[in-house]
Design a protein around this motif. Structure first.
Motif, PDB file in Angstrom:
ATOM      1  N   VAL A   1      10.699   0.670  10.467  1.00  0.00           N
ATOM      2  CA  VAL A   1       9.508   0.164  11.130  1.00  0.00           C
ATOM      3  C   VAL A   1       8.931   1.281  11.969  1.00  0.00           C
ATOM      4  O   VAL A   1       9.650   1.937  12.717  1.00  0.00           O
ATOM      5  N   ILE A   2       7.636   1.518  11.794  1.00  0.00           N
ATOM      6  CA  ILE A   2       6.990   2.577  12.573  1.00  0.00           C
ATOM      7  C   ILE A   2       5.761   2.016  13.280  1.00  0.00           C
ATOM      8  O   ILE A   2       5.148   1.057  12.822  1.00  0.00           O
ATOM      9  N   ASP A   3       5.422   2.589  14.413  1.00  0.00           N
ATOM     10  CA  ASP A   3       4.172   2.280  15.088  1.00  0.00           C
ATOM     11  C   ASP A   3       3.141   3.289  14.599  1.00  0.00           C
ATOM     12  O   ASP A   3       3.365   4.492  14.662  1.00  0.00           O
ATOM     13  N   PHE A   4       2.032   2.776  14.105  1.00  0.00           N
ATOM     14  CA  PHE A   4       1.040   3.652  13.498  1.00  0.00           C
ATOM     15  C   PHE A   4      -0.252   3.560  14.256  1.00  0.00           C
ATOM     16  O   PHE A   4      -0.711   2.539  14.639  1.00  0.00           O
TER      17      PHE A   4
ATOM     18  N   GLY B   1       4.159   9.180   3.281  1.00  0.00           N
ATOM     19  CA  GLY B   1       5.015   9.467   2.132  1.00  0.00           C
ATOM     20  C   GLY B   1       5.839   8.260   1.731  1.00  0.00           C
ATOM     21  O   GLY B   1       6.961   8.388   1.261  1.00  0.00           O
ATOM     22  N   SER B   2       5.254   7.078   1.925  1.00  0.00           N
ATOM     23  CA  SER B   2       6.009   5.852   1.702  1.00  0.00           C
ATOM     24  C   SER B   2       5.070   4.691   1.395  1.00  0.00           C
ATOM     25  O   SER B   2       3.884   4.721   1.724  1.00  0.00           O
ATOM     26  N   HIS B   3       5.640   3.661   0.790  1.00  0.00           N
ATOM     27  CA  HIS B   3       4.937   2.396   0.621  1.00  0.00           C
ATOM     28  C   HIS B   3       5.099   1.619   1.916  1.00  0.00           C
ATOM     29  O   HIS B   3       6.084   1.804   2.642  1.00  0.00           O
ATOM     30  N   TYR B   4       4.152   0.712   2.196  1.00  0.00           N
ATOM     31  CA  TYR B   4       4.231  -0.020   3.454  1.00  0.00           C
ATOM     32  C   TYR B   4       3.466  -1.338   3.382  1.00  0.00           C
ATOM     33  O   TYR B   4       2.633  -1.544   2.498  1.00  0.00           O
ATOM     34  N   ILE B   5       3.790  -2.212   4.327  1.00  0.00           N
ATOM     35  CA  ILE B   5       2.985  -3.388   4.637  1.00  0.00           C
ATOM     36  C   ILE B   5       2.911  -3.481   6.158  1.00  0.00           C
ATOM     37  O   ILE B   5       3.713  -2.867   6.868  1.00  0.00           O
ATOM     38  N   ILE B   6       1.970  -4.259   6.641  1.00  0.00           N
ATOM     39  CA  ILE B   6       1.866  -4.499   8.076  1.00  0.00           C
ATOM     40  C   ILE B   6       2.988  -5.453   8.476  1.00  0.00           C
ATOM     41  O   ILE B   6       3.243  -6.456   7.799  1.00  0.00           O
ATOM     42  N   HIS B   7       3.659  -5.133   9.563  1.00  0.00           N
ATOM     43  CA  HIS B   7       4.775  -5.942  10.061  1.00  0.00           C
ATOM     44  C   HIS B   7       4.286  -7.352  10.395  1.00  0.00           C
ATOM     45  O   HIS B   7       3.190  -7.534  10.927  1.00  0.00           O
ATOM     46  N   ILE B   8       5.085  -8.347  10.098  1.00  0.00           N
ATOM     47  CA  ILE B   8       4.703  -9.738  10.346  1.00  0.00           C
ATOM     48  C   ILE B   8       4.426 -10.003  11.828  1.00  0.00           C
ATOM     49  O   ILE B   8       3.664 -10.887  12.176  1.00  0.00           O
ATOM     50  N   ASP B   9       5.009  -9.207  12.720  1.00  0.00           N
ATOM     51  CA  ASP B   9       4.760  -9.371  14.159  1.00  0.00           C
ATOM     52  C   ASP B   9       3.293  -9.167  14.514  1.00  0.00           C
ATOM     53  O   ASP B   9       2.839  -9.614  15.565  1.00  0.00           O
ATOM     54  N   GLU B  10       2.553  -8.477  13.648  1.00  0.00           N
ATOM     55  CA  GLU B  10       1.141  -8.197  13.903  1.00  0.00           C
ATOM     56  C   GLU B  10       0.227  -9.377  13.558  1.00  0.00           C
ATOM     57  O   GLU B  10      -0.961  -9.348  13.837  1.00  0.00           O
ATOM     58  N   PHE B  11       0.789 -10.419  12.944  1.00  0.00           N
ATOM     59  CA  PHE B  11      -0.001 -11.569  12.524  1.00  0.00           C
ATOM     60  C   PHE B  11       0.291 -12.779  13.394  1.00  0.00           C
ATOM     61  O   PHE B  11       1.367 -12.899  13.964  1.00  0.00           O
ATOM     62  N   THR B  12      -0.670 -13.664  13.480  1.00  0.00           N
ATOM     63  CA  THR B  12      -0.511 -14.876  14.281  1.00  0.00           C
ATOM     64  C   THR B  12      -0.012 -16.008  13.406  1.00  0.00           C
ATOM     65  O   THR B  12      -0.636 -16.352  12.406  1.00  0.00           O
ATOM     66  N   PHE B  13       1.130 -16.540  13.774  1.00  0.00           N
ATOM     67  CA  PHE B  13       1.688 -17.728  13.136  1.00  0.00           C
ATOM     68  C   PHE B  13       2.106 -18.687  14.235  1.00  0.00           C
ATOM     69  O   PHE B  13       2.275 -18.288  15.390  1.00  0.00           O
TER      70      PHE B  13
ATOM     71  N   GLU C   1       0.846  -1.189   0.000  1.00  0.00           N
ATOM     72  CA  GLU C   1       0.000   0.000   0.000  1.00  0.00           C
ATOM     73  C   GLU C   1       0.887   1.247   0.000  1.00  0.00           C
ATOM     74  O   GLU C   1       2.062   1.180   0.348  1.00  0.00           O
ATOM     75  N   TYR C   2       0.291   2.373  -0.383  1.00  0.00           N
ATOM     76  CA  TYR C   2       1.005   3.654  -0.322  1.00  0.00           C
ATOM     77  C   TYR C   2       0.223   4.595   0.587  1.00  0.00           C
ATOM     78  O   TYR C   2      -1.004   4.679   0.507  1.00  0.00           O
ATOM     79  N   SER C   3       0.936   5.294   1.462  1.00  0.00           N
ATOM     80  CA  SER C   3       0.297   6.246   2.364  1.00  0.00           C
ATOM     81  C   SER C   3       0.816   7.642   2.087  1.00  0.00           C
ATOM     82  O   SER C   3       2.029   7.878   2.161  1.00  0.00           O
ATOM     83  N   GLU C   4      -0.101   8.551   1.766  1.00  0.00           N
ATOM     84  CA  GLU C   4       0.274   9.959   1.569  1.00  0.00           C
ATOM     85  C   GLU C   4       0.843  10.534   2.858  1.00  0.00           C
ATOM     86  O   GLU C   4       1.828  11.260   2.841  1.00  0.00           O
ATOM     87  N   SER C   5       0.203  10.209   3.983  1.00  0.00           N
ATOM     88  CA  SER C   5       0.658  10.780   5.261  1.00  0.00           C
ATOM     89  C   SER C   5       2.047  10.289   5.655  1.00  0.00           C
ATOM     90  O   SER C   5       2.813  11.027   6.256  1.00  0.00           O
TER      91      SER C   5
END
Length: 128
Positions: A125-128, A58-70, A52-56
């Motif tokens: 890596v940012i906390d959003f 100013g970068s492309h991003y994905i959700i960090h893998i730490d946020e998912f359950t494996f 995804e791209y976020s105007e706010s």
């Protein structure tokens, strides 16, 4: 929520690596298989997340893998589960998993490997 940011190409590459080490190992637990050409995983899980791209930001991003359950199973536990010897013929799923285990990281879970080694300090890596 933790996001990983970077250029479109960097995040696209990371998405592929996250898929290679994250999704297939979790799908193994569901008895699924995956298709790298279409980036589709079995009947229960579909493709990994899209870039995804976020105007706010100013970068492309994905959700960090730490946020998912494996699973927390280590690479070694996958090896121990079905590895017998080099002459044994494994199912396509088993062989695919054995081929993806990175040498020297057998005590890591796939999620931990992506988080600590693949992402590590290589991405913002940012906390959003």
């Amino acid at each position: 929520m933790k996001l990983v940011t970077g250029t479109e190409q960097e995040i696209t590459d990371l998405t592929f690596q996250s898929f290679v080490f994250g999704a297939p190992f979790s799908c193994f637990l569901k008895g699924d298989a995956w298709n790298n050409e279409t980036n589709t995983v079995g009947k229960n899980t579909t493709a990994w997340q899209s870039v995804e791209y976020s105007e706010s930001l100013g970068s492309h991003y994905i959700i960090h893998i730490d946020e998912f359950t494996f699973t927390d199973k280590t690479f070694q536990s996958y090896k121990d589960e079905f590895y017998i010897d080099e002459e044994t013929e494994y199912s396509e799923l088993e062989q695919s998993i054995l081929d993806r285990i990175p040498t020297g990281y057998e005590d890591y879970s796939p999620k931990q490997y992506v988080s600590e080694v693949v992402i590590g300090d290589n991405y913002s890596v940012i906390d959003f």
